[in-house]
Design a protein around this motif. Structure first.
Motif, PDB file in Angstrom:
ATOM      1  N   ARG A 148     -72.976   1.754  -3.145  1.00 48.80           N
ATOM      2  CA  ARG A 148     -71.821   1.268  -3.909  1.00 48.80           C
ATOM      3  C   ARG A 148     -71.474  -0.177  -3.592  1.00 48.80           C
ATOM      4  O   ARG A 148     -70.611  -0.761  -4.208  1.00 48.80           O
ATOM      5  N   LEU A 149     -72.136  -0.752  -2.632  1.00 48.40           N
ATOM      6  CA  LEU A 149     -71.825  -2.111  -2.208  1.00 48.40           C
ATOM      7  C   LEU A 149     -72.668  -3.128  -2.964  1.00 48.40           C
ATOM      8  O   LEU A 149     -73.821  -2.868  -3.295  1.00 48.40           O
ATOM      9  N   PRO A 150     -72.111  -4.311  -3.215  1.00 49.68           N
ATOM     10  CA  PRO A 150     -72.915  -5.377  -3.811  1.00 49.68           C
ATOM     11  C   PRO A 150     -74.086  -5.752  -2.889  1.00 49.68           C
ATOM     12  O   PRO A 150     -74.032  -5.537  -1.678  1.00 49.68           O
ATOM     13  N   ALA A 151     -75.108  -6.319  -3.476  1.00 51.47           N
ATOM     14  CA  ALA A 151     -76.316  -6.686  -2.725  1.00 51.47           C
ATOM     15  C   ALA A 151     -75.975  -7.582  -1.534  1.00 51.47           C
ATOM     16  O   ALA A 151     -75.195  -8.524  -1.648  1.00 51.47           O
ATOM     17  N   GLY A 152     -76.534  -7.247  -0.387  1.00 55.09           N
ATOM     18  CA  GLY A 152     -76.354  -8.053   0.817  1.00 55.09           C
ATOM     19  C   GLY A 152     -75.168  -7.674   1.680  1.00 55.09           C
ATOM     20  O   GLY A 152     -75.061  -8.126   2.807  1.00 55.09           O
ATOM     21  N   TRP A 153     -74.262  -6.863   1.171  1.00 54.51           N
ATOM     22  CA  TRP A 153     -73.067  -6.524   1.938  1.00 54.51           C
ATOM     23  C   TRP A 153     -73.342  -5.517   3.039  1.00 54.51           C
ATOM     24  O   TRP A 153     -72.584  -5.421   3.982  1.00 54.51           O
ATOM     25  N   TYR A 192     -67.570   0.385  13.352  1.00 54.14           N
ATOM     26  CA  TYR A 192     -66.432   0.270  12.443  1.00 54.14           C
ATOM     27  C   TYR A 192     -66.460   1.357  11.374  1.00 54.14           C
ATOM     28  O   TYR A 192     -67.496   1.891  11.042  1.00 54.14           O
ATOM     29  N   GLU A 193     -65.279   1.620  10.812  1.00 56.71           N
ATOM     30  CA  GLU A 193     -65.150   2.400   9.583  1.00 56.71           C
ATOM     31  C   GLU A 193     -65.176   1.368   8.461  1.00 56.71           C
ATOM     32  O   GLU A 193     -64.602   0.294   8.594  1.00 56.71           O
ATOM     33  N   TRP A 194     -65.820   1.704   7.351  1.00 54.00           N
ATOM     34  CA  TRP A 194     -65.948   0.778   6.227  1.00 54.00           C
ATOM     35  C   TRP A 194     -65.417   1.433   4.961  1.00 54.00           C
ATOM     36  O   TRP A 194     -65.680   2.603   4.716  1.00 54.00           O
ATOM     37  N   VAL A 195     -64.679   0.671   4.157  1.00 57.45           N
ATOM     38  CA  VAL A 195     -64.176   1.180   2.887  1.00 57.45           C
ATOM     39  C   VAL A 195     -64.373   0.115   1.810  1.00 57.45           C
ATOM     40  O   VAL A 195     -63.786  -0.965   1.887  1.00 57.45           O
ATOM     41  N   PRO A 196     -65.219   0.419   0.823  1.00 53.66           N
ATOM     42  CA  PRO A 196     -65.341  -0.490  -0.319  1.00 53.66           C
ATOM     43  C   PRO A 196     -64.259  -0.173  -1.350  1.00 53.66           C
ATOM     44  O   PRO A 196     -63.946   0.988  -1.591  1.00 53.66           O
ATOM     45  N   GLU A 216     -51.482  -4.594   8.205  1.00 51.00           N
ATOM     46  CA  GLU A 216     -50.349  -4.476   9.112  1.00 51.00           C
ATOM     47  C   GLU A 216     -50.108  -3.045   9.588  1.00 51.00           C
ATOM     48  O   GLU A 216     -49.899  -2.790  10.765  1.00 51.00           O
ATOM     49  N   TYR A 217     -50.153  -2.089   8.667  1.00 53.96           N
ATOM     50  CA  TYR A 217     -49.749  -0.735   9.003  1.00 53.96           C
ATOM     51  C   TYR A 217     -50.888   0.248   9.250  1.00 53.96           C
ATOM     52  O   TYR A 217     -50.678   1.296   9.830  1.00 53.96           O
ATOM     53  N   ARG A 218     -52.084  -0.069   8.806  1.00 54.83           N
ATOM     54  CA  ARG A 218     -53.193   0.864   8.977  1.00 54.83           C
ATOM     55  C   ARG A 218     -54.378   0.267   9.729  1.00 54.83           C
ATOM     56  O   ARG A 218     -55.360   0.949   9.961  1.00 54.83           O
ATOM     57  N   GLY A 219     -54.309  -1.002  10.074  1.00 56.09           N
ATOM     58  CA  GLY A 219     -55.344  -1.614  10.894  1.00 56.09           C
ATOM     59  C   GLY A 219     -56.601  -2.066  10.170  1.00 56.09           C
ATOM     60  O   GLY A 219     -57.579  -2.440  10.799  1.00 56.09           O
ATOM     61  N   TRP A 220     -56.607  -2.055   8.838  1.00 52.10           N
ATOM     62  CA  TRP A 220     -57.778  -2.504   8.098  1.00 52.10           C
ATOM     63  C   TRP A 220     -57.830  -4.023   8.083  1.00 52.10           C
ATOM     64  O   TRP A 220     -56.803  -4.684   8.012  1.00 52.10           O
ATOM     65  N   GLU A 221     -59.020  -4.579   8.145  1.00 55.85           N
ATOM     66  CA  GLU A 221     -59.182  -6.026   8.026  1.00 55.85           C
ATOM     67  C   GLU A 221     -60.152  -6.332   6.893  1.00 55.85           C
ATOM     68  O   GLU A 221     -61.083  -5.582   6.628  1.00 55.85           O
ATOM     69  N   LEU A 222     -59.894  -7.434   6.242  1.00 51.76           N
ATOM     70  CA  LEU A 222     -60.698  -7.860   5.113  1.00 51.76           C
ATOM     71  C   LEU A 222     -62.017  -8.425   5.630  1.00 51.76           C
ATOM     72  O   LEU A 222     -62.035  -9.300   6.493  1.00 51.76           O
ATOM     73  N   THR A 223     -63.118  -7.903   5.121  1.00 48.40           N
ATOM     74  CA  THR A 223     -64.434  -8.374   5.543  1.00 48.40           C
ATOM     75  C   THR A 223     -65.069  -9.245   4.465  1.00 48.40           C
ATOM     76  O   THR A 223     -65.586 -10.316   4.765  1.00 48.40           O
ATOM     77  N   ARG A 224     -65.023  -8.783   3.230  1.00 50.88           N
ATOM     78  CA  ARG A 224     -65.624  -9.538   2.126  1.00 50.88           C
ATOM     79  C   ARG A 224     -64.852  -9.299   0.839  1.00 50.88           C
ATOM     80  O   ARG A 224     -64.280  -8.242   0.637  1.00 50.88           O
ATOM     81  N   ARG A 268     -64.402  -6.861  -5.946  1.00 48.16           N
ATOM     82  CA  ARG A 268     -64.967  -5.858  -5.038  1.00 48.16           C
ATOM     83  C   ARG A 268     -64.601  -6.321  -3.645  1.00 48.16           C
ATOM     84  O   ARG A 268     -64.793  -7.486  -3.286  1.00 48.16           O
ATOM     85  N   ILE A 269     -64.061  -5.407  -2.842  1.00 43.68           N
ATOM     86  CA  ILE A 269     -63.543  -5.736  -1.524  1.00 43.68           C
ATOM     87  C   ILE A 269     -64.146  -4.788  -0.506  1.00 43.68           C
ATOM     88  O   ILE A 269     -64.328  -3.607  -0.787  1.00 43.68           O
ATOM     89  N   LEU A 270     -64.425  -5.302   0.670  1.00 40.58           N
ATOM     90  CA  LEU A 270     -64.917  -4.466   1.763  1.00 40.58           C
ATOM     91  C   LEU A 270     -63.954  -4.615   2.938  1.00 40.58           C
ATOM     92  O   LEU A 270     -63.726  -5.722   3.436  1.00 40.58           O
ATOM     93  N   LEU A 271     -63.359  -3.484   3.336  1.00 47.13           N
ATOM     94  CA  LEU A 271     -62.443  -3.453   4.473  1.00 47.13           C
ATOM     95  C   LEU A 271     -63.120  -2.753   5.643  1.00 47.13           C
ATOM     96  O   LEU A 271     -63.977  -1.893   5.447  1.00 47.13           O
TER      97      LEU A 271
END
Length: 87
Positions: A11-16, A24-28, A49-57, A67-70
């Motif tokens: 489900r991730l774009p090419a190269g991600w 890590y846990e990953w969520v697209p 802030e509240y769930r600890g997710w950080e923006l990766t891409r 499309r976002i990857l946390l």
């Protein structure tokens, strides 16, 4: 907005998937074109802030969708109860 039950590399774009580690846990996520940049930024800040997710891409497409990857560090608590973003 759509949030999948678990990140799948197909489900991730090419190269991600090259930098994904088991540490890590990953969520697209996919944000539709009608979500403004300000709204997306606010929602992602709340998740950080509240769930600890950080923006990766982030990838912005010509139709305006994003499309976002946390990610966040795995912990014993997260293996018991998945706490995925509610964007």
């Amino acid at each position: 907005m759509s949030v999948g039950p678990a990140p799948r590399r197909s489900r991730l774009p090419a190269g991600w998937d090259t930098e994904m580690s088991d540490e890590y846990e990953w969520v697209p996520l996919r944000l539709p074109p009608d979500v403004t940049r300000l709204s997306a930024s606010t929602r992602l800040s709340i998740e950080a802030e509240y769930r600890g997710w950080e923006l990766t891409r982030v990838r912005l497409y010509t139709d305006g969708s994003r499309r976002i990857l946390l990610r966040r560090k795995k912990s014993r608590l997260s293996s018991r109860r998945p706490d995925q973003p509610e964007l």
